[in-house]
Design a protein around this motif. Structure first.
Motif, short mmCIF file in Angstrom:
data_model
loop_
_atom_site.label_atom_id
_atom_site.label_comp_id
_atom_site.label_asym_id
_atom_site.label_seq_id
_atom_site.Cartn_x
_atom_site.Cartn_y
_atom_site.Cartn_z
N GLN A 191 -7.68 -9.15 -0.07
CA GLN A 191 -7.49 -9.73 -1.40
C GLN A 191 -6.73 -8.70 -2.23
O GLN A 191 -6.49 -7.59 -1.76
CB GLN A 191 -8.84 -10.06 -2.04
N ASP A 192 -6.32 -9.07 -3.44
CA ASP A 192 -5.66 -8.11 -4.32
C ASP A 192 -6.65 -7.00 -4.65
O ASP A 192 -7.77 -7.28 -5.07
CB ASP A 192 -5.21 -8.79 -5.62
N VAL A 193 -6.24 -5.75 -4.45
CA VAL A 193 -7.15 -4.63 -4.68
C VAL A 193 -6.52 -3.65 -5.67
O VAL A 193 -5.45 -3.11 -5.40
CB VAL A 193 -7.47 -3.89 -3.37
N PRO A 194 -7.15 -3.41 -6.82
CA PRO A 194 -6.63 -2.42 -7.76
C PRO A 194 -6.74 -1.01 -7.18
O PRO A 194 -7.68 -0.72 -6.44
CB PRO A 194 -7.54 -2.56 -8.99
N ALA A 195 -5.77 -0.17 -7.52
CA ALA A 195 -5.77 1.21 -7.02
C ALA A 195 -6.37 2.14 -8.07
O ALA A 195 -6.28 1.88 -9.27
CB ALA A 195 -4.34 1.63 -6.68
N TYR A 196 -6.95 3.24 -7.58
CA TYR A 196 -7.61 4.20 -8.45
C TYR A 196 -7.02 5.59 -8.23
O TYR A 196 -6.57 5.92 -7.13
CB TYR A 196 -9.12 4.22 -8.17
N THR A 203 -11.05 4.89 -12.95
CA THR A 203 -9.81 5.68 -12.86
C THR A 203 -8.65 4.81 -12.40
O THR A 203 -7.72 5.29 -11.76
CB THR A 203 -9.98 6.87 -11.90
N GLN A 204 -8.69 3.53 -12.73
CA GLN A 204 -7.65 2.60 -12.29
C GLN A 204 -6.27 3.06 -12.75
O GLN A 204 -6.11 3.49 -13.89
CB GLN A 204 -7.92 1.21 -12.86
N THR A 205 -5.29 2.96 -11.85
CA THR A 205 -3.93 3.39 -12.19
C THR A 205 -3.09 2.25 -12.74
O THR A 205 -2.01 2.47 -13.25
CB THR A 205 -3.21 3.93 -10.95
N GLY A 206 -3.57 1.02 -12.61
CA GLY A 206 -2.76 -0.12 -13.04
C GLY A 206 -2.00 -0.75 -11.88
O GLY A 206 -1.50 -1.85 -11.99
N GLN A 207 -1.92 -0.01 -10.75
CA GLN A 207 -1.26 -0.57 -9.57
C GLN A 207 -2.24 -1.47 -8.82
O GLN A 207 -3.45 -1.25 -8.87
CB GLN A 207 -0.80 0.54 -8.62
N VAL A 208 -1.70 -2.48 -8.16
CA VAL A 208 -2.53 -3.38 -7.38
C VAL A 208 -1.88 -3.55 -6.00
O VAL A 208 -0.68 -3.78 -5.92
CB VAL A 208 -2.66 -4.76 -8.05
N VAL A 209 -2.67 -3.38 -4.94
CA VAL A 209 -2.16 -3.66 -3.60
C VAL A 209 -2.50 -5.12 -3.32
O VAL A 209 -3.66 -5.52 -3.30
CB VAL A 209 -2.80 -2.74 -2.55
N ARG A 210 -1.44 -5.91 -3.14
CA ARG A 210 -1.63 -7.35 -3.01
C ARG A 210 -2.27 -7.73 -1.68
O ARG A 210 -2.17 -7.00 -0.70
CB ARG A 210 -0.28 -8.07 -3.15
N LYS A 211 -2.88 -8.88 -1.68
CA LYS A 211 -3.51 -9.42 -0.47
C LYS A 211 -2.53 -9.47 0.69
O LYS A 211 -1.37 -9.89 0.50
CB LYS A 211 -4.03 -10.83 -0.79
N GLY A 212 -2.99 -9.05 1.86
CA GLY A 212 -2.17 -9.14 3.06
C GLY A 212 -1.25 -7.94 3.28
O GLY A 212 -0.47 -7.93 4.22
N GLN A 213 -1.34 -6.92 2.42
CA GLN A 213 -0.50 -5.74 2.56
C GLN A 213 -1.15 -4.75 3.54
O GLN A 213 -2.37 -4.66 3.63
CB GLN A 213 -0.32 -5.05 1.21
N PHE A 228 -0.89 6.85 0.92
CA PHE A 228 0.19 7.84 0.87
C PHE A 228 0.52 8.21 -0.57
O PHE A 228 0.86 9.36 -0.88
CB PHE A 228 1.43 7.30 1.58
N SER A 229 0.43 7.24 -1.49
CA SER A 229 0.74 7.49 -2.90
C SER A 229 -0.26 8.45 -3.54
O SER A 229 -0.02 8.96 -4.63
CB SER A 229 0.72 6.17 -3.67
N GLY A 230 -1.39 8.66 -2.85
CA GLY A 230 -2.45 9.48 -3.42
C GLY A 230 -3.54 8.63 -4.05
O GLY A 230 -4.62 9.11 -4.34
N GLU A 231 -3.22 7.36 -4.28
CA GLU A 231 -4.21 6.48 -4.89
C GLU A 231 -5.30 6.12 -3.88
O GLU A 231 -5.09 6.21 -2.67
CB GLU A 231 -3.53 5.20 -5.38
N TRP A 232 -6.43 5.68 -4.41
CA TRP A 232 -7.58 5.34 -3.58
C TRP A 232 -7.93 3.87 -3.75
O TRP A 232 -7.86 3.34 -4.86
CB TRP A 232 -8.79 6.18 -3.99
N LEU A 233 -8.30 3.24 -2.66
CA LEU A 233 -8.78 1.85 -2.72
C LEU A 233 -10.25 1.82 -2.33
O LEU A 233 -10.64 2.45 -1.35
CB LEU A 233 -8.00 0.95 -1.75
N PRO A 234 -11.06 1.10 -3.10
CA PRO A 234 -12.47 0.97 -2.72
C PRO A 234 -12.62 -0.10 -1.64
O PRO A 234 -12.02 -1.17 -1.73
CB PRO A 234 -13.13 0.51 -4.03
N SER A 235 -13.42 0.22 -0.64
CA SER A 235 -13.63 -0.75 0.44
C SER A 235 -14.54 -1.88 0.00
O SER A 235 -14.36 -3.02 0.38
CB SER A 235 -14.25 -0.04 1.65
#
Ligand SMILES: [Zn+2]
Length: 302
Positions: A191-196, A203-213, A228-235
């Motif tokens: 699903q769409d997952v906000p990055a931190y 600590t959300q960065t405003g970036q979102v990794v879209r579903k299926g990426q 790779f960007s350094g951002e973190w996604l919560p599982s």
């Protein structure tokens, strides 16, 4: 876009001529000067000429000149003595509109920024922005209208207004994985997952990794996966993405140990005295048989 704000007030002695009524502003009216003069010249001309017409503000590529206080009316809208344009609106002239070009574009960008601030300052909504044309039908602001940018110009003010009203929280700094970091796996978002910025909430960065990426993963910490960007996604317990670790190069597999113990039977003088799975037990059986003066001892696999 950048400007200084300068005040060059109309002398009170000229209020009867150019700003005779007290005003509570409800609108902001946008004009083009239809001229190629800087704000400084427009200001000096308006303040010094003997005509009734005037405006509150002139904007060019470097400055905003405030001329008539916002609590006084000015005759700029062409809608008569009782018109809302003339009696309830702040008139803003955008300079250099006759020939246009770079300095006009800068002036327009400044006008967008300044007008958005005026709306916020006066507690007016973006819908309070009007064109001279809306009050009297005159083709003004001519360059904005001729170029069919009437809607876009107002939208730009509204967007800036929204930004000023709802400032974005300061985005926390993202730290990239070190250059030595190696990919340890991949994730595929479900699903769409906000990055931190860090492996923690808030600590959300405003970036979102879209579903299926698909994203490479460089670190895992407490259910957070670093990209790779350094951002973190919560599982979120696997709800957000599937994770596939990199296959390690495994050592060649050894033969599985023989789990079935071999069973030996001990036969003394033709008679079985026992069957043993352990070497010790076999030896014990043999020594007991020797103590019993056995003549023939045989050990067979069962
Ligand atoms: Zn006008």
């Amino acid at each position: 876009m950048s400007y200084d704000i300068r005040q060059q007030w109309l002398p009170k002695s000229k209020y009867p001529l150019k700003a005779p009524y007290a005003m509570t502003p409800k609108y902001v009216t946008i004009h083009n000067t239809w001229n190629d003069a800087p704000a400084k010249n427009e200001a000096n001309f308006m303040l010094s000429n003997p005509k009734e017409t005037g405006f509150h503000v002139a904007v060019d590529d470097v400055e905003v000149v405030e001329l008539i206080p916002f609590n006084r009316n000015a005759w700029h809208a062409g809608d008569g003595l009782e018109g809302k344009g003339n009696r309830e609106s702040i008139g803003i002239e955008i300079c250099y509109s006759k020939s246009g070009g770079k300095r006009y574009e800068e002036a327009e960008a400044n006008a967008i920024e300044y007008t958005a601030h005026v709306l916020v300052q006066l507690g007016l909504p973006p819908s309070a922005v009007k064109y001279h044309q809306e009050w009297s039908g005159k083709n003004c602001p001519h360059r904005i209208l001729d170029e069919k940018r009437g809607a876009a110009f107002k939208r730009a003010i509204a967007e800036r207004y929204e930004e000023l009203k709802n400032p974005k929280p300061i985005v926390p700094q993202v730290v990239k994985p070190p250059a030595s970091a190696v990919k340890i796996g991949s994730l595929i978002t479900k699903q769409d997952v906000p990055a931190y910025a860090r492996p923690e909430w808030g600590t959300q960065t405003g970036q979102v990794v879209r579903k299926g990426q698909t994203r490479h993963v460089y670190a895992v910490k407490n259910g957070w996966y670093q990209l790779f960007s350094g951002e973190w996604l919560p599982s979120q317990s696997g709800a957000n993405f599937d994770y596939v670790p990199v296959k390690k190069s495994e050592p060649p597999r050894a033969e599985p140990p023989d789990v079935k113990p071999s069973l030996k039977r001990v036969i003394v003088d033709g008679k079985q005295v026992g069957a043993f799975s352990q070497q010790d037990s076999v030896l014990r059986g043999v020594s007991e048989a020797l103590d019993g003066k056995a003549k023939n001892i045989r050990i067979e696999d069962v």
